[in-house]
Write a protein that holds these residues in place. Structure first.
Motif, short mmCIF file in Angstrom:
data_model
loop_
_atom_site.label_atom_id
_atom_site.label_comp_id
_atom_site.label_asym_id
_atom_site.label_seq_id
_atom_site.Cartn_x
_atom_site.Cartn_y
_atom_site.Cartn_z
N ILE A 98 0.83 -1.20 0.00
CA ILE A 98 0.00 0.00 0.00
C ILE A 98 0.87 1.25 0.00
O ILE A 98 0.58 2.23 -0.71
CB ILE A 98 -0.94 -0.01 1.22
CG1 ILE A 98 -1.87 -1.23 1.17
CG2 ILE A 98 -1.78 1.27 1.27
CD1 ILE A 98 -2.70 -1.42 2.43
N LEU A 99 1.94 1.23 0.79
CA LEU A 99 2.85 2.38 0.81
C LEU A 99 3.47 2.61 -0.56
O LEU A 99 3.65 3.75 -0.98
CB LEU A 99 3.95 2.16 1.86
CG LEU A 99 3.53 2.30 3.32
CD1 LEU A 99 4.66 1.90 4.24
CD2 LEU A 99 3.07 3.72 3.62
N ARG A 100 3.83 1.53 -1.27
CA ARG A 100 4.33 1.70 -2.63
C ARG A 100 3.29 2.35 -3.51
O ARG A 100 3.59 3.17 -4.37
CB ARG A 100 4.73 0.33 -3.22
CG ARG A 100 6.03 -0.22 -2.71
CD ARG A 100 6.61 -1.24 -3.68
NE ARG A 100 5.69 -2.32 -3.99
CZ ARG A 100 5.64 -3.49 -3.36
NH1 ARG A 100 6.45 -3.70 -2.33
NH2 ARG A 100 4.80 -4.41 -3.73
N GLY A 101 2.03 1.96 -3.30
CA GLY A 101 0.96 2.50 -4.13
C GLY A 101 0.75 3.98 -3.95
O GLY A 101 0.41 4.68 -4.91
N VAL A 102 0.96 4.51 -2.72
CA VAL A 102 0.78 5.95 -2.49
C VAL A 102 2.09 6.70 -2.65
O VAL A 102 2.17 7.89 -2.34
CB VAL A 102 0.18 6.21 -1.10
CG1 VAL A 102 -1.21 5.63 -0.99
CG2 VAL A 102 1.09 5.69 0.00
N GLY A 103 3.12 6.02 -3.13
CA GLY A 103 4.37 6.70 -3.43
C GLY A 103 5.27 6.91 -2.23
O GLY A 103 6.18 7.74 -2.30
#
Length: 667
Positions: A577-582
């Motif tokens: 999820i953190l990767r998804g929000v940059g």
């Protein structure tokens, strides 16, 4: 998000889309663009290669291949992808987790991903009745019990999960077409119409999603990856299964050798090759297809050269291993295993580069097909070399080395006879130039991955201090837990993909729904793995070995590993999820903190001073994963998703994409 921001979005220049990918695409160009705004290092690498190629007559025909793509995919070239692309830093078909570093570009989409994006948009438009569904399924609209069950449990349509409106007044979300159950099949609108309807729906905040839709999407994204990852790791499983039948010492030795090989070769090779995720994708997306093969060639040669000193280290590894572990026989067998594995080194490098070569073209199934043949053959080779020919322990190493060389050969055959050869222009002397910028781009990825996996080598060496039985048990536990990790990790990849696209599309509420579904799925997967570990705690080690002492040790320690499964799954998905929000850097730092400042000290303290031995080592890892998952979930809980979407929009309007990051504030 303020009311002015939707107007800004709606009033953007022609064709610019609310997508994380759009920041790399000039608004006046269609896919694939002739220019892609990339980071300085990537621009330098591709710029030099393009300049060299354009100056040589034999490459001039490859300078402007955009027209080929347009003719091959006429229906998708005008559509920029929003809801289907693959995050940077992930090599599909590999069992290792990578942490993408901030500053590296996202891959440029290929025609296959553009088509996936179109279908994802279409699904959400149909869910919101902005575009009518293909079939009406009139039985689901009745007030019968099956109809109500379908609507509330299985239906992906958003209005099936809303309170009924009895006012009779038309609202903003009223379907554009009447609900006519007599219509069985409705034609799918053309891509341009889907694109226009999507832009209008996003601008008016008419696109919503349901947990049913996000569950279905995550399953569709992750299921093929789970199969591929398990296939790839089955090569290692086959070796451990075979060696376990030879004896406890052999099982301990294969664990020591495998971890040493991973930390000194396999993990660094994968880390260096991650730069191809950017370089090959950018080369393909910019229309210079022949540069995809050139980048893969260059990386392969670099890896082969770096393997020379590694091979020297492996050949003379026995004295070093004897210092690290007390059992001389274990160290001697591990050194023998490493010496045989030298034969497979070229295949390891070629396969890592080959995977990026095909995946940059959207041919993710090529790796899966390769493994569908190579994985079963690895089991057959283990039986043939170890038992049929009687080579025993050396036979298992030989089977592994042969498989490592076989996989890239199978991948080459697939490219040669099926698809992907358009990006191969033959061997070139230019592959030996322009190495400096590529190494500079590759080193951060290698350092990050190496830092993570060094902990596993330390714990393996620590396990060897407790005797051969404990080291053999460690081999079984690592194999079992690594196999189980190949379920939540693909789920994390699917989650990061979906969240990133929804955030980029300014659908923060939908992205938040995806995150909630993913966390619930992670808990479900973790509980499933926990149940399997706990109920089969004596059966699982018996699959790998007949030695009762090893089975007893594994059956005790596996209860700690069972508890670890929940935190392992949560940590993987929360990082996705953190990767998804940059904000992948948050997850990277949290991982390093938990590994070195939490897990490692606790593991060594409980294993040695408290005398918990192997159980203590895994207890520390469990606490470390609990800390990292807790930190990441706490960060996500206090994150402002609307602000993240606004910052994604700001990055698209900024020429300097590296200076603006998503800002998170307390909710």
């Amino acid at each position: 998000m303020s009311e002015s921001e939707p107007r800004q979005i709606q009033g953007r220049s022609e064709g610019r889309r609310e997508s994380l990918l759009a920041e790399f695409l000039p608004g006046s160009l269609t896919l694939p663009p002739s220019f892609v705004a990339t980071s300085p290092i990537v621009r330098e690498i591709l710029g030099r290669d393009i300049a060299e190629c354009s100056s040589e007559p034999d490459d001039e025909t490859h300078a402007t291949p955009e027209s080929d793509d347009e003719s091959e995919h006429p229906s998708t070239q005008a559509i920029e992808p929003k809801l289907a692309f693959h995050p940077n830093g992930v090599a599909y078909g590999c069992g290792f987790s990578t942490v993408p570093l901030q500053g590296l570009d996202r891959p440029v989409p290929n025609p296959r991903e553009v088509e996936e994006s179109l279908q994802a948009e279409l699904s959400l438009l149909r869910d919101n009745d902005i575009i009518p569904s293909k079939s009406s399924h009139s039985w689901t609209r009745r007030d019968s019990l099956p109809g109500r069950v379908y609507r509330h449990v299985f239906s992906t349509k958003t209005r099936d999960h809303e309170e009924p409106d009895f006012s009779g007044a038309a609202a903003e979300t009223t379907p554009l077409l009447p609900d006519d159950s007599s219509i069985d099949e409705l034609p799918t609108p053309p891509p341009n119409e889907i694109h226009e309807r999507w832009e209008e729906a996003v601008a008016t905040h008419s696109v919503k999603t349901s947990w049913q839709r996000e569950t279905k999407t995550l399953v569709q994204y992750s299921a093929p990856l789970i199969a591929t990852f398990l296939l790839h790791y089955s090569v290692t499983i086959g070796s451990v299964l075979t060696v376990g039948r030879l004896g406890m010492v052999e099982l301990a030795a294969v664990n020591l050798a495998t971890m040493t090989a991973s930390i000194t070769c396999y993990v660094p090779v994968q880390g260096l090759a991650t730069c191809l995720d950017t370089l090959c994708a950018q080369a393909y997306g910019s229309g210079h297809k022949h540069l995809v093969g050139l980048q893969a060639q260059r990386m392969t040669w670099l890896l082969w050269i770096l393997m020379v000193p590694i091979a020297f280290l492996w050949w003379f590894s026995e004295p070093i291993l004897r210092v690290l572990v007390p059992g001389e026989e274990t160290a001697a067998l591990a050194a023998l295993y490493l010496r045989v594995l030298i034969i497979g080194m070229p295949g390891v490098a070629a396969f890592e580069s080959g995977k990026r070569f095909v995946q940059s073209q959207g041919l993710f199934h090529a790796t899966t097909y390769t493994l569908l043949i190579g994985a079963p053959l690895s089991f057959l080779q283990n039986w043939f070399f170890v038992f049929k020919l009687g080579w025993h322990f050396a036979g298992a190493a030989t089977a592994m080395a042969v498989t490592q060389n076989l996989l890239p050969i199978l991948l080459i055959l697939y490219v040669r006879f099926f698809e992907g050869s358009q990006c191969w222009n033959g061997f070139s002397k230019k592959a030996f130039r322009n190495w400096g910028p590529m190494i500079k781009l590759a080193l951060p990825g290698m350092i990050m991955i190496e830092a993570q996996f060094s902990v596993l080598e330390i714990l393996t060496i620590a396990a060897g201090q407790f005797g051969t039985a404990q080291l053999a048990a460690q081999s079984v536990l690592i194999t079992i837990t690594s196999t189980s990790f190949n379920i939540p990790f693909p789920l994390a990849i699917a989650t990061s993909t979906r969240v990133a696209n929804l955030i980029g599309a300014n659908l923060s509420d939908a992205a938040r729904t995806t995150a909630k579904v993913a966390i619930v799925a992670a808990c479900t997967v973790g509980l499933f793995n926990l149940t399997i570990f706990a109920t089969l705690r004596r059966v699982l080690p018996q699959v790998f070995t007949d030695d009762e002492e090893v089975i007893d040790v594994v059956s005790r320690v596996i209860l700690v590993c069972a508890l670890m499964q929940i935190f392992d799954a949560l940590a993987a998905v929360s990082h996705g999820i953190l990767r998804g929000v940059g904000r992948q850097a948050i997850g990277g730092y949290a991982n390093l903190f938990s590994y070195y400042l939490v897990a490692l000290p606790i593991s060594l303290s409980t294993a040695f001073p408290l005398g918990w031995e192997l159980a203590g080592l895994w207890f520390g890892v469990t606490i470390g994963l609990a800390v990292v998952s807790g930190l990441e979930l706490l960060y996500l809980y206090h994150s402002d998703w609307d602000q993240a979407a606004a910052q994604a929009e700001a990055r698209m309007r900024s020429e300097d994409t590296g200076n603006i990051e998503p800002k998170f504030t307390n909710a």
